[in-house]
Design a protein around this motif. Structure first.
Motif, PDB file in Angstrom:
ATOM      1  N   VAL A 183       0.845  -1.206   0.000  1.00  0.00           N
ATOM      2  CA  VAL A 183       0.000   0.000   0.000  1.00  0.00           C
ATOM      3  C   VAL A 183       0.880   1.257   0.000  1.00  0.00           C
ATOM      4  O   VAL A 183       0.594   2.240  -0.692  1.00  0.00           O
ATOM      5  N   GLY A 184       1.966   1.191   0.773  1.00  0.00           N
ATOM      6  CA  GLY A 184       2.881   2.339   0.817  1.00  0.00           C
ATOM      7  C   GLY A 184       3.511   2.609  -0.539  1.00  0.00           C
ATOM      8  O   GLY A 184       3.633   3.754  -0.977  1.00  0.00           O
ATOM      9  N   LEU A 185       3.892   1.519  -1.209  1.00  0.00           N
ATOM     10  CA  LEU A 185       4.496   1.666  -2.538  1.00  0.00           C
ATOM     11  C   LEU A 185       3.496   2.282  -3.514  1.00  0.00           C
ATOM     12  O   LEU A 185       3.801   3.223  -4.263  1.00  0.00           O
ATOM     13  N   GLY A 186       2.276   1.723  -3.470  1.00  0.00           N
ATOM     14  CA  GLY A 186       1.228   2.275  -4.347  1.00  0.00           C
ATOM     15  C   GLY A 186       0.937   3.727  -4.009  1.00  0.00           C
ATOM     16  O   GLY A 186       0.725   4.558  -4.888  1.00  0.00           O
ATOM     17  N   GLY A 187       0.947   4.007  -2.701  1.00  0.00           N
ATOM     18  CA  GLY A 187       0.686   5.380  -2.269  1.00  0.00           C
ATOM     19  C   GLY A 187       1.708   6.346  -2.825  1.00  0.00           C
ATOM     20  O   GLY A 187       1.379   7.446  -3.285  1.00  0.00           O
ATOM     21  N   GLN A 188       2.973   5.944  -2.801  1.00  0.00           N
ATOM     22  CA  GLN A 188       4.025   6.823  -3.337  1.00  0.00           C
ATOM     23  C   GLN A 188       3.817   7.084  -4.825  1.00  0.00           C
ATOM     24  O   GLN A 188       3.979   8.201  -5.307  1.00  0.00           O
ATOM     25  N   LEU A 189       3.464   6.002  -5.532  1.00  0.00           N
ATOM     26  CA  LEU A 189       3.277   6.155  -6.976  1.00  0.00           C
ATOM     27  C   LEU A 189       2.068   7.029  -7.307  1.00  0.00           C
ATOM     28  O   LEU A 189       2.033   7.705  -8.336  1.00  0.00           O
ATOM     29  N   LEU A 190       1.103   7.007  -6.399  1.00  0.00           N
ATOM     30  CA  LEU A 190      -0.138   7.743  -6.684  1.00  0.00           C
ATOM     31  C   LEU A 190      -0.133   9.163  -6.128  1.00  0.00           C
ATOM     32  O   LEU A 190      -1.087   9.906  -6.358  1.00  0.00           O
ATOM     33  N   LEU A 191       0.923   9.517  -5.397  1.00  0.00           N
ATOM     34  CA  LEU A 191       0.921  10.841  -4.754  1.00  0.00           C
ATOM     35  C   LEU A 191       0.686  11.952  -5.771  1.00  0.00           C
ATOM     36  O   LEU A 191      -0.191  12.808  -5.588  1.00  0.00           O
ATOM     37  N   MET A 297       9.926   4.431   5.274  1.00  0.00           N
ATOM     38  CA  MET A 297       8.919   5.404   4.832  1.00  0.00           C
ATOM     39  C   MET A 297       7.779   4.695   4.106  1.00  0.00           C
ATOM     40  O   MET A 297       6.609   5.018   4.303  1.00  0.00           O
ATOM     41  N   THR A 298       8.139   3.764   3.245  1.00  0.00           N
ATOM     42  CA  THR A 298       7.123   3.063   2.462  1.00  0.00           C
ATOM     43  C   THR A 298       6.211   2.254   3.375  1.00  0.00           C
ATOM     44  O   THR A 298       4.978   2.316   3.263  1.00  0.00           O
ATOM     45  N   LEU A 299       6.837   1.513   4.272  1.00  0.00           N
ATOM     46  CA  LEU A 299       6.046   0.729   5.228  1.00  0.00           C
ATOM     47  C   LEU A 299       5.149   1.642   6.061  1.00  0.00           C
ATOM     48  O   LEU A 299       3.955   1.371   6.247  1.00  0.00           O
ATOM     49  N   GLY A 300       5.765   2.693   6.562  1.00  0.00           N
ATOM     50  CA  GLY A 300       5.025   3.603   7.429  1.00  0.00           C
ATOM     51  C   GLY A 300       3.878   4.279   6.700  1.00  0.00           C
ATOM     52  O   GLY A 300       2.763   4.382   7.229  1.00  0.00           O
ATOM     53  N   LEU A 301       4.140   4.702   5.465  1.00  0.00           N
ATOM     54  CA  LEU A 301       3.080   5.356   4.706  1.00  0.00           C
ATOM     55  C   LEU A 301       1.929   4.391   4.465  1.00  0.00           C
ATOM     56  O   LEU A 301       0.753   4.750   4.630  1.00  0.00           O
ATOM     57  N   GLY A 302       2.295   3.156   4.125  1.00  0.00           N
ATOM     58  CA  GLY A 302       1.257   2.153   3.889  1.00  0.00           C
ATOM     59  C   GLY A 302       0.425   1.913   5.134  1.00  0.00           C
ATOM     60  O   GLY A 302      -0.812   1.888   5.079  1.00  0.00           O
ATOM     61  N   ALA A 303       1.108   1.760   6.268  1.00  0.00           N
ATOM     62  CA  ALA A 303       0.380   1.508   7.514  1.00  0.00           C
ATOM     63  C   ALA A 303      -0.489   2.709   7.878  1.00  0.00           C
ATOM     64  O   ALA A 303      -1.626   2.555   8.361  1.00  0.00           O
ATOM     65  N   ALA A 304       0.043   3.898   7.649  1.00  0.00           N
ATOM     66  CA  ALA A 304      -0.738   5.101   7.959  1.00  0.00           C
ATOM     67  C   ALA A 304      -1.966   5.189   7.065  1.00  0.00           C
ATOM     68  O   ALA A 304      -3.043   5.607   7.512  1.00  0.00           O
TER      69      ALA A 304
END
Lengths: 349, 286
Positions: A183-191, A297-304
């Motif tokens: 989810v974090g990885l996807g979140g970064q790509l979609l920012l 960061m990726t893990l944290g963003l995904g969890a958030a």
């Protein structure tokens, strides 16, 4: 007739004073004027170079300078005009402090310079020399230490004001580690696409156009908040593995784990910074630190994101263990004991 | 990433310049530099200026350049280098390391005035940081012009025609406002304008001696084009979230055309790219 610059000066009263020497130094250094005569060759008053005469070198006078002949070097007046008359030639610069340079008829091979005052004696304005290896290393270490301090302050703020959100993000990480990463990885790509979509959506409405700047700022703040919260959650999770203060209060345990976790990540950066004197090693270490930080960061963003910044309590998804007896209506209602409502521990208090 | 943000903030804090004005007004100084013209062969003149007011215009004096500077000598030093072999001059101010982002100190602000000759073909390169610039370049013999503006409010004008064919004109605007007046007088073949954020106002008034191609790229902001009625306009527009006010132009194929496109004696071809903001064409000059 050929005259050395000093000989020409003998016609006037020479003023070999310390002030003159200082003025000449200011000119030489501040204006990069080479070949100025010694202080005792400076003419005290007006100076005239007659037609047909050539002065070898530069001339400096404390009064006006009139040139009908040739000055092979610079012609300088410290308190008056420099006038190059018809037929007059100055091989270098014509410079006046507090006056004018007039050369409508004469020839000046260098520059015509005027200035309101003599330059101050300052270090030359050059492009700053590249820092030495030691300076670079010290600078990098300072930067990392400062960043660590700042993030620690942010961490304390999160503990004070958003401890429950942090707990929830940590919990999400513990339960859904792999999901959080993807989810974090996807979140970064979609920012960026999401931001563009938001702006376009607002632009399509008349009133929304006005909100675009605010929306961009709000979006940036939200993303920064999610990233920070997520990173701190990862740091606490990692730190908790090393810092298990039995008997300490939950808040103290949390703070300790956070400090250890954040410190752990910054140690990586600190090591990279400490190797600033060895560019290759520093690059490798920096890449390692960057990779570790990015993963966190990726893990944290995904969890958030999954936990909606820690506001999505597990009870809502039915995954949190429910303490069944944590709440009970104390009073019978219409003679029947009220049904027990499953509530998570700590809620409803 | 918050780590990076923190690093950046820390870096910014460490790099903060010392407060200005500590040296008082005595540090301010006015100087002028000029160089006599020896011939009328082409010259290259490059101007670098960080912050303050800028005024560049043609001069009637027989000088290659006439540069006047007002500056704080504790923060900067004049640039006035001339390479006779290369026939190029570098003029302006260079920082002493404290930064030129704010040229104001002790209640004063920096200023650069530059006069250029009308009789010498010039390749002019202006690099302006944070400045308020008035560039009246009419009457010169510009062969090429490059203008880089950081955070500059710049007005570029050609009140009288450029006396040479301007092969290339490139304007790069950072976060700033640019107003260009009488661009037809620039006598240019091609004009390129690149902008980050801000407003770009291009007026194509003046004396039209040839067709003109213009390409603009503006990320965020407003692009306004003032075109005389008698000039035919063809506009290729690429936009993402930008509005377009076409002033009666008609869309055919991939471009917008003015009604007089086929019959107009002079033609303006515009290729505009913008992402967020507005593109507007106004007929008639400012």
């Amino acid at each position: 007739m050929l005259l050395p610059a000093t000989l020409g000066a003998q016609a006037a009263v020479a003023v070999p004073t310390a002030a003159t020497a200082r003025d000449l130094e200011r000119l030489a250094r501040g204006e990069q004027l080479a070949g100025l005569p010694p202080a005792d060759s400076v003419t005290a008053g007006p100076r005239l170079v007659a037609a047909g005469t050539t002065v070898r070198g530069s001339i400096v006078a404390r009064g006006p300078v009139d040139i009908y002949g040739t000055v092979e070097g610079n012609a300088v007046s410290l308190a008056g005009d420099v006038t190059v008359h018809r037929g007059g030639v100055v091989g270098g610069d014509a410079l006046s402090v507090g006056g004018r340079v007039v050369a409508d008829s004469g020839r000046v091979d260098g520059e015509l310079r005027t200035m309101s005052s003599l330059p101050a004696l300052l270090p030359p304005a050059t492009v700053a020399a590249p820092p030495t290896a030691a300076q670079s290393t010290i600078g990098a270490v300072r930067l990392v230490a400062g960043s660590f301090g700042m993030l620690l302050l942010v961490a304390i703020g999160v503990l004070l004001f958003a401890a429950r959100n942090l707990d929830e993000v940590v919990g999400t990480l513990e339960r859904s580690f792999g999901r959080a990463f993807w989810v974090g990885l996807g979140g970064q790509l979609l920012l960026l696409p999401v931001l563009v979509l938001l702006v376009v959506a607002l632009a399509l409405t008349v009133i929304g156009v006005l909100l675009i700047p605010f929306a961009i700022v709000a979006y940036a703040i939200a993303v920064a908040g999610l990233l920070t919260l997520g990173f701190l959650a990862v740091a606490r999770l990692v730190g908790g593995a090393f810092w298990q203060a039995e008997g300490a209060s939950p808040r103290a345990r949390s703070l300790g784990a956070l400090a250890v976790g954040v410190g752990g990540f910054f140690v990586l950066w600190l090591v990279a910074a400490a190797f600033g004197w060895a560019p290759l090693a520093a690059s490798v270490l920096r890449a390692a630190a960057l990779a570790a930080t990015w993963a966190a960061m990726t893990l944290g963003l995904g969890a958030a994101i999954v936990s909606r910044a820690g506001t999505h309590r597990r009870v809502a998804s039915g995954k949190r263990p429910v303490e069944l007896a944590s709440w009970q209506t104390p009073t019978p209602i219409t003679g029947v004991i009220a049904a027990r409502r499953p509530v998570a521990a700590g809620e409803g208090r | 990433m918050s780590g990076r943000v923190a690093l950046a903030v820390a870096l910014a804090a460490l790099a903060m310049p010392a407060p200005a004005g500590a040296q008082g007004d005595a540090s301010w100084r006015s100087v002028s530099f000029a160089r006599q013209l020896r011939d009328t062969l082409p010259q290259r003149i490059r101007v670098q200026y960080g912050a303050g007011r800028v005024d560049v215009r043609a001069s009637g004096e027989p000088l290659l350049y006439a540069l006047q500077l007002r500056y704080d000598q504790t923060r900067a030093a004049p640039l006035h280098r001339y390479d006779a072999e290369q026939r190029s001059a570098l003029l302006g101010l260079e920082s002493r390391g404290a930064g030129l982002r704010d040229s104001r100190s002790g209640g004063e602000s920096g200023e650069l005035r530059l006069g250029l000759p009308r009789t010498v073909p010039i390749d002019l390169d202006l690099e302006l940081g944070g400045a308020a610039a008035t560039l009246e370049l009419g009457g010169l013999m510009l062969q090429s012009l490059r203008l880089d503006c950081g955070a500059t409010e710049a007005t570029l004008g050609f009140a009288t025609p450029n006396r040479s064919r301007l092969r290339d004109m490139e304007i790069n605007v950072g976060v700033a406002g640019l107003t260009a007046l009488h661009l037809a007088n620039a006598n240019a073949d091609v004009i390129r304008v690149r902008g980050g954020a801000g407003s770009v106002d291009l007026d194509f008034g003046g004396s039209w001696t040839r067709d003109l191609s213009v390409s603009t790229r503006l990320a965020v902001g407003t692009l306004t084009l003032h075109v005389p009625d008698e000039v035919g306009v063809r506009l290729e527009l690429q936009r993402v979230a930008a509005s377009f006010e076409h002033a009666g132009m008609i869309k055919r194929d991939d471009a917008w055309y003015s009604a007089n496109w086929e019959t107009a004696p002079r033609k303006l071809r515009i290729r505009a790219e913008t992402f967020f903001g507005k593109v507007e064409i106004q007929r008639g000059v400012r």
